[in-house]
Design a protein around this motif. Structure first.
Motif, mmCIF file in Angstrom:
data_model
loop_
_atom_site.group_PDB
_atom_site.id
_atom_site.type_symbol
_atom_site.label_atom_id
_atom_site.label_comp_id
_atom_site.label_asym_id
_atom_site.label_seq_id
_atom_site.Cartn_x
_atom_site.Cartn_y
_atom_site.Cartn_z
ATOM 1 N N VAL A 80 29.012 27.408 -8.975
ATOM 2 C CA VAL A 80 29.222 26.540 -10.132
ATOM 3 C C VAL A 80 27.930 25.817 -10.455
ATOM 4 O O VAL A 80 27.342 25.163 -9.595
ATOM 5 N N VAL A 98 29.888 29.466 -14.352
ATOM 6 C CA VAL A 98 30.568 29.936 -13.150
ATOM 7 C C VAL A 98 30.257 31.422 -12.979
ATOM 8 O O VAL A 98 30.477 32.201 -13.901
ATOM 9 N N VAL A 115 31.716 27.429 -4.018
ATOM 10 C CA VAL A 115 33.109 27.100 -3.712
ATOM 11 C C VAL A 115 33.857 28.354 -3.299
ATOM 12 O O VAL A 115 33.665 29.408 -3.910
ATOM 13 N N LEU A 133 33.246 24.211 0.259
ATOM 14 C CA LEU A 133 32.638 23.502 -0.876
ATOM 15 C C LEU A 133 31.236 23.079 -0.431
ATOM 16 O O LEU A 133 31.090 22.201 0.412
ATOM 17 N N LEU A 168 27.795 20.964 -12.072
ATOM 18 C CA LEU A 168 28.623 19.902 -11.507
ATOM 19 C C LEU A 168 28.168 19.634 -10.086
ATOM 20 O O LEU A 168 27.640 20.522 -9.420
ATOM 21 N N VAL A 198 33.392 18.845 -8.296
ATOM 22 C CA VAL A 198 34.203 20.052 -8.129
ATOM 23 C C VAL A 198 35.381 19.756 -7.203
ATOM 24 O O VAL A 198 36.522 20.135 -7.483
ATOM 25 N N LEU A 242 37.384 25.242 -14.516
ATOM 26 C CA LEU A 242 35.954 25.001 -14.662
ATOM 27 C C LEU A 242 35.437 25.447 -16.026
ATOM 28 O O LEU A 242 34.666 24.744 -16.662
#
Lengths: 273, 304
Positions: free
Chosen positions: B253, B244, B225, B275, B256, B261, B237
């Motif tokens: 990340v 992370v 991200v 993303l 997830l 996210v 997060l």
């Protein structure tokens, strides 16, 4: 997804097919005749057995120009079979190779995957190679005899094929080479390695006899006739000497070969490939 | 069908195969996966009776390989190393094998045509390239039209066209209802052909699962991200107990999906510039899986 991929193009096999001793014989025959080294070794063996007899006879008649000197120094039979000495090396080495080459190339995995019961392979190898050797070497020995006699007869020295023991000795030379073939094959199957197999074969056959000279003379005299080489060569003798009776000698040599093959059979079913 | 039960093989003091129990079913390509030296080839030799197991049993189509009256009709095998005399032609090699079972001569030509060696079949096989050697091995495997195929690293040495060909062949053989058991040390290769996977490491069974399940389980959720509001997103997060880390001027990340996210960011009005779900390579996943299990098992042994 293709409906006509490679798998679909392969025709199905209807015929049954099964492994039996006869099929394994055909397998081994196909293998023996389809590598050049077999043909070369057998060709050399034939060449040695016949050619050396001719050359030896030719050399002798020139070395002893007079008939008397020739008669006194040369016996026509051993002269006729002089090539067997070198021929047996080619035959024995090919015997070793027929099995060790399978191990060195990895072919043994294909062979034993096709015949997982294994023993039929050893029997087939022995039979095929023995028959091929016999069919080539008995006639070669006879041809060698007649070639040498033809050369010697130019000096009026020769031996009749029908003379006492001569037929047995000459044809026996061919049979002796059959046993050499089997002995080589048995040792090859035991050792499973070309260099080791050839070393073992030549060691037992040719190094052992002179080695016995280190023994006390009486021991040497007692043991020597029973060595594989000496026992086997009795079949080619027609004069009295320190050797075994002809067929007894060949039998003793055959027993060595049988023991080597039997041990190899025991190990073949036990060892991993 | 191949059934192994407690299959174990020791070479001197070293255990090469350790109590393997698995079943290879007909109708699908089953991949046999493991790092080099993990016992794949040994297992295959045990299946073919070339080596005798120290313990346990393995049967093919209902009985031990050596008890079949026509083994080549039951199992076609491509073994790891070359298993051919280099001085013999491909044709003579196959003819000999056909003779051992009394199969018709015509069959030899059929398999030679299929694998595309017709032009060189009379040449000594020692002159063959690695790929041609593989094709000869495959021809030998197909000679008896067997119900079960055992192929050890069949794509080794093949060119791209050959690799495509063997994949199609294996899938086709499985479609015909045959059992196809194929080993590889390359996860990526297996992903393209196998529907079922048997994974081993150091001779031990690690996984016996469908390919779909294996991939599901093996690829962790990982998302990259990029946002101008990095601190804020990071705070959101971390509250959710996910991993992370900062990477490539953005955040990585773990735990997830990209959807999760994105939704989280939208919910809290965080602007995203990028993303992207990250693909963990299958190779990597496989390595991690086998590595972990291997470590685990040696730890276990120490503890015991």
């Amino acid at each position: 997804m293709s409906a006509h991929g490679p798998a679909e193009r392969l025709p199905r096999l209807r015929a049954g097919g099964r492994v039996d001793q006869l099929h394994v014989l055909a397998f081994e025959w196909t293998k023996l005749r389809s590598v050049r080294s077999s043909a070369w070794s057998l060709f050399l063996a034939v060449l040695f057995v016949i050619g050396i007899a001719g050359i030896a006879a030719y050399v002798q008649i020139h070395h002893y120009p007079s008939e008397q000197a020739l008669r006194a120094n040369v016996h026509p039979l051993p002269l006729s079979l002089a090539g067997v000495q070198l021929g047996q090396l080619a035959i024995g080495v090919l015997g070793v190779l027929t099995i060790t080459a399978e191990y060195s190339t990895g072919m043994i995995r294909s062979t034993l995957a096709a015949v997982p019961k294994r023993l039929p392979v050893l029997w087939a190898k022995a039979l095929v190679y023995a028959v091929v050797t016999g069919l080539l070497m008995v006639p070669s020995a006879i041809a060698a005899f007649f070639l040498a006699q033809a050369v010697l007869s130019t000096r009026h020295v020769s031996l009749a094929f029908g003379a006492a023991g001569v037929t047995r000795a000459v044809a026996g030379a061919g049979l002796y080479l059959v046993v050499v073939a089997l002995f080589g094959l048995g040792l090859g199957a035991l050792v499973r390695n070309t260099a080791g197999g050839i070393a073992t074969f030549t060691g037992i056959m040719f190094v052992l006899p002179p080695l016995l000279d280190v023994l006390p003379a009486s021991w040497n005299r007692a043991a020597s006739p029973y060595l594989p080489l000496n026992a086997g060569e009795s079949i080619m003798q027609i004069q009295p000497g320190p050797h075994l009776a002809p067929w007894v000698g060949l039998g003793v040599f055959a027993a060595y070969a049988a023991v080597a093959i039997a041990l190899a059979a025991l190990l073949l079913v036990r060892r991993d490939v | 069908m191949i059934v192994a039960r407690g299959l174990t093989k020791d070479y001197d003091a070293k255990r090469a195969v350790d109590e393997l129990t698995f079943t290879v079913e007909p109708g699908v390509v089953t991949g046999f996966l493991g790092p080099n030296g993990s016992g794949k080839s040994t297992t295959m030799r045990l299946i073919l009776g070339l080596d005798a197991p120290t313990a346990g049993t393995v049967t093919v189509n209902g009985c031990a390989y050596r008890d079949h009256p026509a083994p080549l009709r039951e199992v076609g095998a491509l073994l790891e190393a070359r298993s051919v005399h280099p001085g013999r032609s491909a044709y003579s090699h196959l003819l000999g094998l056909a003779r051992s079972h009394g199969l018709p001569k015509r069959r030899v030509d059929e398999v030679i045509d299929l694998v595309g060696l017709a032009g060189v079949a009379r040449r000594r096989s020692g002159t063959f390239s690695l790929g041609m050697g593989q094709r000869l091995g495959i021809a030998a495997a197909l000679l008896g039209d067997p119900e079960t195929l055992v192929l050890d690293e069949p794509v080794n040495g093949l060119d791209p066209e050959g690799i495509h060909w063997i994949r199609e062949l294996m899938k086709g053989l499985a479609r015909q209802g045959r059992t196809v058991f194929v080993s590889s040390h390359l996860m990526s290769e297996m992903a393209l052909t196998a529907e079922h996977l048997i994974v081993i490491g150091r001779g031990r069974l690690i996984a016996d699962t469908s390919m779909a399940d294996f991939l599901e389980q093996a690829s962790p959720r990982l998302v990259h991200v990029r946002t101008p509001q990095e601190e804020r997103l990071r705070a959101l997060l971390t509250r959710r107990d996910v991993g992370v880390v900062e990477r490539d001027r953005g955040l990585e990340v773990r735990g997830l999906t990209a959807e999760q996210v994105g939704e989280l960011a939208a919910e809290h009005g965080v602007v995203l510039h990028e993303l992207a779900p990250q693909q963990v390579s299958l190779e990597q996943a496989f390595m991690e899986l086998t590595h972990d299990r291997v470590e685990f098992s040696s730890e276990e042994r120490k503890a015991a």
